[in-house]
Write a protein that holds these residues in place. Structure first.
Motif, mmCIF file in Angstrom:
data_model
loop_
_atom_site.group_PDB
_atom_site.id
_atom_site.type_symbol
_atom_site.label_atom_id
_atom_site.label_comp_id
_atom_site.label_asym_id
_atom_site.label_seq_id
_atom_site.Cartn_x
_atom_site.Cartn_y
_atom_site.Cartn_z
ATOM 1 N N TYR A 81 0.812 -1.238 0.097
ATOM 2 C CA TYR A 81 0.043 -0.032 -0.037
ATOM 3 C C TYR A 81 0.893 1.329 -0.070
ATOM 4 N N ILE A 82 0.245 2.337 -0.682
ATOM 5 C CA ILE A 82 0.662 3.807 -0.542
ATOM 6 C C ILE A 82 0.007 4.470 0.751
ATOM 7 N N ALA A 83 0.886 4.764 1.549
ATOM 8 C CA ALA A 83 0.402 5.848 2.636
ATOM 9 C C ALA A 83 -0.682 4.980 3.361
ATOM 10 N N GLY A 84 -0.868 3.874 3.161
ATOM 11 C CA GLY A 84 -1.890 2.957 4.067
ATOM 12 C C GLY A 84 -3.149 3.125 3.527
ATOM 13 N N GLU A 85 -3.430 3.744 2.268
ATOM 14 C CA GLU A 85 -4.576 4.118 1.699
ATOM 15 C C GLU A 85 -4.837 3.321 0.392
ATOM 16 N N LEU A 86 -3.851 3.277 -0.492
ATOM 17 C CA LEU A 86 -4.050 3.016 -1.839
ATOM 18 C C LEU A 86 -3.201 1.738 -2.184
ATOM 19 N N PRO A 87 -3.798 0.941 -2.976
ATOM 20 C CA PRO A 87 -2.972 -0.315 -3.476
ATOM 21 C C PRO A 87 -1.760 0.381 -4.158
ATOM 22 N N ASN A 88 -0.571 -0.319 -3.873
ATOM 23 C CA ASN A 88 0.454 0.141 -4.335
ATOM 24 C C ASN A 88 0.643 -0.352 -6.038
ATOM 25 N N ASN A 89 0.298 0.486 -6.966
ATOM 26 C CA ASN A 89 0.459 0.280 -8.432
ATOM 27 C C ASN A 89 0.870 1.725 -8.832
ATOM 28 N N ALA A 90 1.360 1.584 -10.128
ATOM 29 C CA ALA A 90 1.901 2.718 -10.775
ATOM 30 C C ALA A 90 0.972 3.965 -10.968
ATOM 31 N N ASP A 91 -0.313 3.716 -11.341
ATOM 32 C CA ASP A 91 -1.184 4.853 -11.470
ATOM 33 C C ASP A 91 -1.486 5.533 -10.118
ATOM 34 N N ASN A 92 -1.740 4.707 -8.919
ATOM 35 C CA ASN A 92 -1.971 5.271 -7.544
ATOM 36 C C ASN A 92 -0.649 6.108 -7.142
ATOM 37 N N LEU A 93 0.562 5.398 -7.396
ATOM 38 C CA LEU A 93 1.734 6.250 -6.770
ATOM 39 C C LEU A 93 1.982 7.452 -7.620
ATOM 40 N N ARG A 94 1.543 7.593 -8.760
ATOM 41 C CA ARG A 94 1.719 8.645 -9.596
ATOM 42 C C ARG A 94 0.743 9.534 -8.928
ATOM 43 N N HIS A 95 -0.395 9.405 -8.759
ATOM 44 C CA HIS A 95 -1.586 10.212 -7.987
ATOM 45 C C HIS A 95 -0.857 10.740 -6.819
ATOM 46 N N TRP A 96 -0.448 9.903 -5.730
ATOM 47 C CA TRP A 96 -0.169 10.206 -4.513
ATOM 48 C C TRP A 96 1.073 11.267 -4.609
ATOM 49 N N ILE A 97 2.243 10.956 -5.547
ATOM 50 C CA ILE A 97 3.175 11.670 -5.727
ATOM 51 C C ILE A 97 2.589 13.248 -6.273
ATOM 52 N N SER A 98 1.839 13.326 -6.881
ATOM 53 C CA SER A 98 1.408 14.559 -7.728
ATOM 54 C C SER A 98 0.515 15.417 -6.896
ATOM 55 N N ASP A 99 -0.475 14.632 -5.941
ATOM 56 C CA ASP A 99 -1.474 15.479 -5.227
ATOM 57 C C ASP A 99 -1.751 14.607 -4.003
ATOM 58 N N PRO A 100 -0.881 14.437 -3.073
ATOM 59 C CA PRO A 100 -0.983 13.595 -1.756
ATOM 60 C C PRO A 100 -2.295 14.122 -0.853
ATOM 61 N N GLN A 101 -2.591 15.576 -1.086
ATOM 62 C CA GLN A 101 -3.786 15.957 -0.220
ATOM 63 C C GLN A 101 -5.041 15.672 -0.534
ATOM 64 N N SER A 102 -4.945 15.177 -1.943
ATOM 65 C CA SER A 102 -6.161 14.901 -2.556
ATOM 66 C C SER A 102 -6.568 13.295 -2.063
ATOM 67 N N VAL A 103 -5.557 12.468 -1.882
ATOM 68 C CA VAL A 103 -5.995 11.177 -1.345
ATOM 69 C C VAL A 103 -6.144 11.090 0.016
ATOM 70 N N GLU A 104 -5.225 11.902 0.987
ATOM 71 C CA GLU A 104 -5.364 11.932 2.188
ATOM 72 C C GLU A 104 -5.359 13.381 2.716
ATOM 73 N N PRO A 105 -6.474 13.913 2.936
ATOM 74 C CA PRO A 105 -6.074 15.481 3.105
ATOM 75 C C PRO A 105 -5.741 15.577 4.744
#
Length: 130
Positions: A81-105
């Motif tokens: 998992y990424i940040a305990g929130e998202l399954p660890n895959n390339a799309d989710n990681l790019r999203h987390w890196i680009s805009d972490p606040q949208s994933v986990e405010p």
């Protein structure tokens, strides 16, 4: 059933308990593998240094990336998992890196304004860390 027979049956049941307990923990299907076939890992390492990720994270292979604020990114490619929130895959990681606040405010991870192509290359590098 005789006492020795009952004890044998009880022993067999007790021997299976650890197996039942372990398999019962994972009722959700495993996340997809965290591989990415796009991006340039060599550029990703440079971008990790450029964006200052190492001021918060320890990142193997990136000079000066020895921060202790965020989690170490050691063996990132092996994580589920990424940040305990998202399954660890390339799309989710790019999203987390680009805009972490949208994933986990409210997360401590700041939004650094990472461009999509840069997030792709950073992700490619992180997936080499397994």
């Amino acid at each position: 059933m005789s006492l020795p027979g009952r004890l044998g049956a009880l022993g067999a049941v007790l021997a299976l308990l650890p197996l039942v307990a372990v398999t019962g923990c994972g009722s959700a299907p495993p996340p997809p593998p965290p591989e990415t076939h796009t991006g340039r890992p060599d550029r990703g390492a440079q971008l990790i240094a450029q964006y200052g990720c190492g001021s918060c994270h320890t990142v193997p292979g990136v000079k000066g990336a020895d921060g202790l604020v965020g989690p170490p990114l050691t063996r990132f490619g092996a994580r589920s998992y990424i940040a305990g929130e998202l399954p660890n895959n390339a799309d989710n990681l790019r999203h987390w890196i680009s805009d972490p606040q949208s994933v986990e405010p409210g997360t401590a991870m700041p939004n650094l304004g990472v461009k999509p192509i840069d997030a792709q290359d950073i992700a490619a590098y992180l997936y080499t860390l397994d």
